[in-house]
Design a protein around this motif. Structure first.
Motif, short mmCIF file in Angstrom:
data_model
loop_
_atom_site.label_atom_id
_atom_site.label_comp_id
_atom_site.label_asym_id
_atom_site.label_seq_id
_atom_site.Cartn_x
_atom_site.Cartn_y
_atom_site.Cartn_z
N ARG A 62 1.88 -1.07 -13.94
CA ARG A 62 2.64 -2.20 -13.43
C ARG A 62 2.10 -2.64 -12.07
O ARG A 62 1.56 -1.84 -11.32
CB ARG A 62 4.12 -1.84 -13.31
N THR A 63 2.27 -3.93 -11.78
CA THR A 63 1.79 -4.52 -10.53
C THR A 63 2.94 -5.21 -9.83
O THR A 63 3.71 -5.92 -10.46
CB THR A 63 0.69 -5.56 -10.81
N SER A 64 3.04 -5.00 -8.53
CA SER A 64 4.02 -5.71 -7.72
C SER A 64 3.24 -6.63 -6.80
O SER A 64 2.50 -6.17 -5.92
CB SER A 64 4.85 -4.71 -6.92
N TRP A 65 3.35 -7.95 -7.01
CA TRP A 65 2.54 -8.96 -6.32
C TRP A 65 3.39 -9.66 -5.27
O TRP A 65 4.52 -10.05 -5.55
CB TRP A 65 2.03 -9.96 -7.34
N HIS A 66 2.85 -9.81 -4.06
CA HIS A 66 3.59 -10.42 -2.95
C HIS A 66 2.71 -11.44 -2.24
O HIS A 66 1.73 -11.07 -1.59
CB HIS A 66 4.04 -9.34 -1.96
N ALA A 67 3.05 -12.71 -2.37
CA ALA A 67 2.33 -13.77 -1.67
C ALA A 67 2.79 -13.77 -0.21
O ALA A 67 3.98 -13.69 0.06
CB ALA A 67 2.63 -15.12 -2.31
N ASP A 68 1.86 -13.81 0.71
CA ASP A 68 2.15 -13.90 2.14
C ASP A 68 3.25 -12.92 2.56
O ASP A 68 4.34 -13.33 2.96
CB ASP A 68 2.54 -15.33 2.51
N PRO A 69 2.98 -11.60 2.51
CA PRO A 69 4.01 -10.62 2.86
C PRO A 69 4.49 -10.79 4.29
O PRO A 69 3.71 -11.12 5.18
CB PRO A 69 3.31 -9.27 2.66
N GLY A 70 5.79 -10.56 4.49
CA GLY A 70 6.40 -10.73 5.81
C GLY A 70 6.87 -9.41 6.39
O GLY A 70 6.62 -8.33 5.84
N SER A 71 7.61 -9.48 7.49
CA SER A 71 8.03 -8.29 8.22
C SER A 71 9.31 -7.66 7.67
O SER A 71 9.71 -6.59 8.12
CB SER A 71 8.22 -8.61 9.70
N ASN A 72 9.95 -8.29 6.68
CA ASN A 72 11.13 -7.68 6.05
C ASN A 72 10.72 -6.50 5.19
O ASN A 72 9.63 -6.51 4.59
CB ASN A 72 11.87 -8.70 5.19
N CYS A 73 11.59 -5.52 5.09
CA CYS A 73 11.33 -4.36 4.24
C CYS A 73 11.44 -4.77 2.77
O CYS A 73 12.41 -5.40 2.37
CB CYS A 73 12.33 -3.26 4.55
N VAL A 74 10.43 -4.41 1.97
CA VAL A 74 10.41 -4.70 0.54
C VAL A 74 10.33 -3.37 -0.20
O VAL A 74 9.46 -2.55 0.07
CB VAL A 74 9.20 -5.58 0.15
N THR A 75 11.25 -3.17 -1.15
CA THR A 75 11.26 -1.97 -1.98
C THR A 75 10.52 -2.27 -3.27
O THR A 75 10.77 -3.29 -3.91
CB THR A 75 12.70 -1.53 -2.29
N PHE A 76 9.62 -1.37 -3.67
CA PHE A 76 8.87 -1.55 -4.91
C PHE A 76 9.75 -1.28 -6.12
O PHE A 76 10.65 -0.45 -6.05
CB PHE A 76 7.67 -0.60 -4.96
N PRO A 77 9.45 -1.91 -7.26
CA PRO A 77 10.19 -1.62 -8.49
C PRO A 77 9.70 -0.33 -9.16
O PRO A 77 10.21 0.06 -10.20
CB PRO A 77 9.90 -2.84 -9.37
N PHE A 78 8.70 0.33 -8.58
CA PHE A 78 8.12 1.58 -9.10
C PHE A 78 7.40 2.26 -7.95
O PHE A 78 7.07 1.62 -6.95
CB PHE A 78 7.13 1.28 -10.23
N PRO A 79 7.15 3.57 -8.02
CA PRO A 79 6.34 4.25 -7.00
C PRO A 79 4.91 3.72 -7.05
O PRO A 79 4.31 3.69 -8.12
CB PRO A 79 6.41 5.71 -7.39
N ALA A 80 4.37 3.30 -5.93
CA ALA A 80 3.03 2.70 -5.87
C ALA A 80 2.00 3.71 -5.36
O ALA A 80 2.26 4.45 -4.42
CB ALA A 80 3.06 1.47 -4.98
N TYR A 81 0.82 3.68 -6.00
CA TYR A 81 -0.30 4.55 -5.61
C TYR A 81 -1.56 3.79 -5.24
O TYR A 81 -2.57 4.40 -4.97
CB TYR A 81 -0.62 5.52 -6.74
N GLY A 82 -1.54 2.47 -5.26
CA GLY A 82 -2.73 1.69 -4.90
C GLY A 82 -2.33 0.34 -4.36
O GLY A 82 -1.28 -0.20 -4.70
#
Length: 121
Positions: free
Chosen positions: A57-77
């Motif tokens: 699975r991929t979690s894609w974020h356009a122009d990430p900001g300073s707010n905390c974002v929680t992933f929908p899965f544990p990320a390794y890359g």
């Protein structure tokens, strides 16, 4: 001469396939993915996180900001194609052990705990 041309074509085709693997990785319904069908996942200015190094699975974020974002899965890359450093945390609320990924870089961390949240700094 024919052998050289074949080798060059094979290398070129392999490089193109390799780059498309990273640019058009899979996305899932539970990721933050509002791309159009066929649109590449990681484009300049975005950050892409992977469930396993470059797969799953991929979690894609356009122009990430300073707010905390929680992933929908544990990320390794991560592919960080944003112009900001990303701080990635072991807890879902941007606390715990942190790994920092410089702007315009990519990395996997199989030997570390998975990342559960991030923010741009």
């Amino acid at each position: 001469m024919v052998l050289r041309i074949k080798s060059a074509l094979t290398i070129g085709a392999s490089a193109a396939a390799f780059s498309m693997t990273f640019l058009a990785g899979p996305a899932s319904a539970d990721s933050l993915d509002n791309r159009k069908p066929g649109e590449p996942v990681c484009v300049n200015g975005s950050a892409c996180f992977y469930e396993t190094p470059w797969e799953g699975r991929t979690s894609w974020h356009a122009d990430p900001g300073s707010n905390c974002v929680t992933f929908p899965f544990p990320a390794y890359g991560v592919f960080n194609l944003a112009d900001k450093r990303l701080d990635m945390y072991t807890n879902a609320d941007c606390t715990g052990s942190v790994l920092s990924e410089p702007a315009n870089d990519f990395h996997t961390w199989q030997s570390w705990a998975p990342r559960l949240s991030f923010r741009a700094v």
